[in-house]
Enzyme design. Structure first.
Site, PDB file in Angstrom:
ATOM      1  N   ASP A   1      -5.468  -5.899  11.910  1.00 30.27           N
ATOM      2  CA  ASP A   1      -6.595  -6.553  11.082  1.00 30.27           C
ATOM      3  C   ASP A   1      -8.449  -5.849  11.185  1.00 30.27           C
ATOM      4  O   ASP A   1      -8.753  -5.582  10.369  1.00 30.27           O
ATOM      5  CB  ASP A   1      -6.095  -8.042  10.440  1.00 30.27           C
ATOM      6  CG  ASP A   1      -7.199  -8.973   9.998  1.00 30.27           C
ATOM      7  OD1 ASP A   1      -7.533  -8.030   8.463  1.00 30.27           O
ATOM      8  OD2 ASP A   1      -7.760 -10.091   9.846  1.00 30.27           O
TER       9      ASP A   1
ATOM     10  N   LYS B   1      -7.289   0.122   3.294  1.00 31.20           N
ATOM     11  CA  LYS B   1      -6.787   0.069   5.252  1.00 31.20           C
ATOM     12  C   LYS B   1      -5.887  -1.228   4.788  1.00 31.20           C
ATOM     13  O   LYS B   1      -6.150  -1.689   4.233  1.00 31.20           O
ATOM     14  CB  LYS B   1      -7.462   0.136   6.212  1.00 31.20           C
ATOM     15  CG  LYS B   1      -8.464  -1.173   6.644  1.00 31.20           C
ATOM     16  CD  LYS B   1      -7.999  -2.486   7.034  1.00 31.20           C
ATOM     17  CE  LYS B   1      -8.785  -3.356   6.358  1.00 31.20           C
ATOM     18  NZ  LYS B   1      -8.165  -4.803   7.378  1.00 31.20           N
TER      19      LYS B   1
ATOM     20  N   HIS C   1       0.484  -1.601  -0.147  1.00 31.64           N
ATOM     21  CA  HIS C   1       0.068   0.027  -0.246  1.00 31.64           C
ATOM     22  C   HIS C   1       1.252   1.272  -0.337  1.00 31.64           C
ATOM     23  O   HIS C   1       1.079   2.427  -0.955  1.00 31.64           O
ATOM     24  CB  HIS C   1      -0.893  -0.068   1.015  1.00 31.64           C
ATOM     25  CG  HIS C   1      -1.684  -0.955   1.062  1.00 31.64           C
ATOM     26  ND1 HIS C   1      -3.297  -1.168   2.217  1.00 31.64           N
ATOM     27  CD2 HIS C   1      -2.594  -2.212   0.154  1.00 31.64           C
ATOM     28  CE1 HIS C   1      -3.547  -2.030   1.713  1.00 31.64           C
ATOM     29  NE2 HIS C   1      -3.597  -2.247   0.471  1.00 31.64           N
TER      30      HIS C   1
END
Lengths: 331, 331, 331, 331
Positions: A170, A93, A75
């Protein structure tokens, strides 16, 4: 029309790509995945180009924005690549699973004045939008307590557990973001307790937990409780409760239908909850993309920033530290 | 203190006698039943006198009021006996199963200016009181449609069916009264359709029905639907819905607890409804007696009159006529 | 891929055309509307051809199926045109506003063995699908009573009332179809009562009604009640209740969100219902089209036939006759 | 018949005395209060003797059991007085506000083999009884998380705050008991966070809090969250949620009626919750007394022991320590 490329053709990339294709503000230029067959299949279905090269696609002059739906550890890298090329970004995310790397990325993105939005999809759920609207409209006065219930329908596969970064980073990361979204203030103290009651052996193997409870407080004394469990046999359970000085708001779950059953053993029985996040948050993903494109078109600030991504991660880290030390952690 | 005798020591008499004993406005003087052991047992439990002679008890100078919970075909006779003796009366429905006799009784009671209240207990249920209050307060504007659902948990015993007077006079009579209570206007036209789908053989034997639907309309065009069934496996189902020009009111049922169940097959499941009228309308019976005693003490009109009893019976008769003729009946 | 043309580019035609475009089984070839600008606008948005000539479009060799979303008095004509050309048809209700013409069309369509489906969208609502599935699975035993609540959010415009064919043919026709769908048997007797309590003057002007109640019964004694009102200030109210011998099923409404409010005056308050049929039945329209295309692909019978359209119209006609005569009408 | 004296004629004493008078297992012998007029008034109403002397009443040979509803700091003393005299005791919580004194009392009561039941009324609420029954019946498998919501309708008066012992000992003590009741295991670790968001000045004056959150965990990893607030404008909010391995149970609140409102602004609105504990737990107090009397009659163990009272107090003390230290406290 905003010309968009979608990076990642997996489960989440497919959602984003289909939403781009259907959105009247956008044109889907290309989908990218290192697995060529995945990219090809998705491109064929949505009538756009396929590529295995993210960097080259980002660099294309006919690409205005990229949606990043690739593995977590890519990311930060891809966001920076796109931002440096002057492209707008909608990124799943987390910013990164490592707080240090996340901080570095956030700093550079800020310096670049990049238009980057973190995909905290739950903020765009119609019911959560309504919660925020009602709070802003003063319908419940001052917020005093927020209670967040967040339970998955079942344990993820072993392989997922191995690479997820743990339940706090997570799964609960979404709840930490919603806590900030609903409290309207930054938590300054985090306490967390975690246990292994769903699958002790699996959790011990990966030094992870399947069940947790968090208490947070802000400087002004507002409180937030989060409870998570990796297994709720009745479906994907996502509830929010906000106690204010003049009222309370609650957000219940959805079912596949509104049919209620009555028989000799029970009354008012509804079906199990929607099974998981793709079904539960279908509208949220669509609204999220539209909010991103609308902000681009209108030149307004991104609804969620990399800083929001960093702050949620920071709360997750503090929670992990609290589990280890047995004390509340100042943030 | 109002000194009260209760006539009838059966299921309904026991309820009334216990409520009289517990009510601070009243003193329970005696309970009366032709079955001496029944009268004795109830009197012993509630610490009052027992008698087998209704006429003599009514005549006692230390009895101010009587509650009549005897068989239907004695109601008119006992009401008149008490009224002629200057006693106040709370009488179970119906006035009589025969409309002619009921009319005669109503006429004489009126001439005597007797203080007689018909025990339409449902009007005194806390939720139904709230329905009427909300309508009177203008919360839903003008009433347009009333929908009444009324289902027993199961078929009564054969012997009861034999002497009940039929589903319209025995069961739907409460719903006809509630229709008048909620419409706030007299129905001028009644259509009814009845069938035998629970126990065809039993219903045919007694020329009765177990399932019915009614449509009524008032002069100003307000409508009311009643549906009844002798068997609802999930419990005693009593619901009311009132559509008005600016809102709607609904009255749901009660369960033994408020516990909701979630499992792999269902969510939000509640327990079956309360089993039958004694459990469902416990508060209603208590409120009903108190309303009677309060009206006596304060000299205000009786909340429900013998005329109300007559009107509900008239609607039941019209419904029966409609079933036979297949046409709507003007009332 | 089934190649589809959509006839009509108005409110309902737009829904169908968008669903065709998004459906993986279909390709949208053309949209047709006598108002050229309407056809052009819709075609541009969905990237297909535009036409003002329905007959020519139906005749095209690259059109396999047509969706008819034109005014009611063109339905029978266009269905026959398409069927004679060997094209499959998905047609909005009604077959025709005149029972005689509808019967003639149904007869010819039958003779042609045409693949024609009537668009009774409510049968394809996820919750109504679940109702039917549960009944078929025996979850509530034998069906005994069906109660259908059907209320529009507000009166239609004057011009609509003038040409709608009346509340029974225009609005209750859906409920008559759902009655047949849920009863699983043909009603043999219809009683209806209608009144004018929303807007007396307007209804009298067009000899129409704004509020109605219906009772129907089948040969085996199953009963159905329908209540309709043109105005429910709290939204578009569509509920179904099915009492069976071993249980009951209820289908509640949807709201824009699941947020519940608590304040000093109330608890559990939800938002008003979805405003009208396009929002309420979004999924139903999508499922309906898919059911049509699936039946075509797989060669299975159409889920709803012109006969179904005729039968619902027949019940509406019987209801109107009942209002006029004041008696139940045998069907 | 068990002959009972009730100590204390205040708000809670009146409830207990009325329940004793109405219970078929018991005879109300006397009510005791140092304020003679209070004792007299209650005795007159319930037709029993009045006294200002607790010790003398306890000593009476015609008193088998005492119910203690006096101020908290007299509980331990009166329990011991009664137990030494061989009388059974039903005592309001807490054992004492001081853990040391509570421990001493518990030890002596144990040595005396006294029949003493602590009046944790919530365990006897019909819905909470159903929760425990369902857990024991295995309906939700292994308990994993318990969430307890406990909010008062409004701040108590200044004088009450001054002497309550604080929110943890006075209000949350019930929730600590319910946590033990529902977890089925002793918590081994307590974390608590408290704040002053309802009335900061008042809370600071008495070094108390008005809002709190607790997280507890048992040795096997079961978790419990409690949230309390002294003010919920929508009523007295008492909810329980128990997540198990095969299901979930939730216990909602009660309202004065079951009427639901629909209007242009909202749907499904219910009335505010019952205002406070006497209304909410009417059945619970009655069931509690009956459980006490039944255990006495049948010689079975008391449903709740002084040890239960001590354990709830211990958790409250640990919570207070956690607030002060900012760390979880081992119990």
């Amino acid at each position: 029309m905003i010309r968009v490329a979608v990076l990642g053709a997996g489960r989440i990339g497919q959602i984003h790509a289909a939403n781009v294709a259907a959105n009247p503000r956008a044109q889907l230029v290309a989908v990218v995945d290192p697995v060529e067959s995945s990219a090809d299949a998705l491109a064929a279905k949505l009538n756009c180009e396929a590529s295995i090269d993210a960097a080259a696609t980002i660099a294309r002059s006919d690409v205005d924005a990229v949606v990043i739906g690739t593995p977590s550890d890519t990311h930060a890298h891809l966001m920076l690549l796109a931002a440096r090329a002057g492209k707008a970004v909608l990124c799943e995310k987390p910013v990164d699973n490592d707080l240090g790397k996340a901080d570095a990325a956030v700093a550079e993105l800020k310096q670049l004045s990049a238009k980057v939005m973190m995909a905290f999809n739950r903020r765009f759920d119609p019911s959560n939008i309504e919660l925020r609207r009602a709070i802003d409209a003063g319908e419940i006065g001052d917020v005093r307590q927020v209670i967040i219930t967040s339970r998955d329908p079942g344990l993820p596969p072993r392989d997922y557990v191995a690479h997820s970064g743990g339940i706090f980073r997570d799964m609960a990361i979404h709840d930490f973001d919603m806590a900030r979204f609903l409290l309207g203030e930054e938590p300054t103290e985090v306490y967390a307790k975690a246990s292994r009651v769903v699958n002790k052996a699996l959790m011990e193997e990966f030094n992870d937990y399947d069940t947790l409870m968090v208490v947070m407080q802000t400087a002004s004394g507002k409180q937030c409780h989060i409870n998570c469990c990796r297994e709720a046999v009745y479906g994907y359970d996502q509830r929010f409760e906000i106690l204010g000085s003049t009222g309370m708001l609650m957000n219940d779950n959805l079912r596949p239908s509104t049919v209620r059953r009555y028989n000799a053993n029970e009354t008012e029985a509804l079906q199990p909850l929607l099974n998981f996040f793709l079904q539960r948050y279908t509208d949220a993903y669509r609204n999220e993309l539209d909010a991103f494109l609308k902000a681009l078109q209108e030149g307004t600030p991104m609804p969620t920033s990399p800083w929001d991504g960093r702050q949620a991660l920071r709360l997750a880290e503090a929670a992990i530290e609290s589990v280890v030390t047995g004390r509340a952690v100042k943030v």
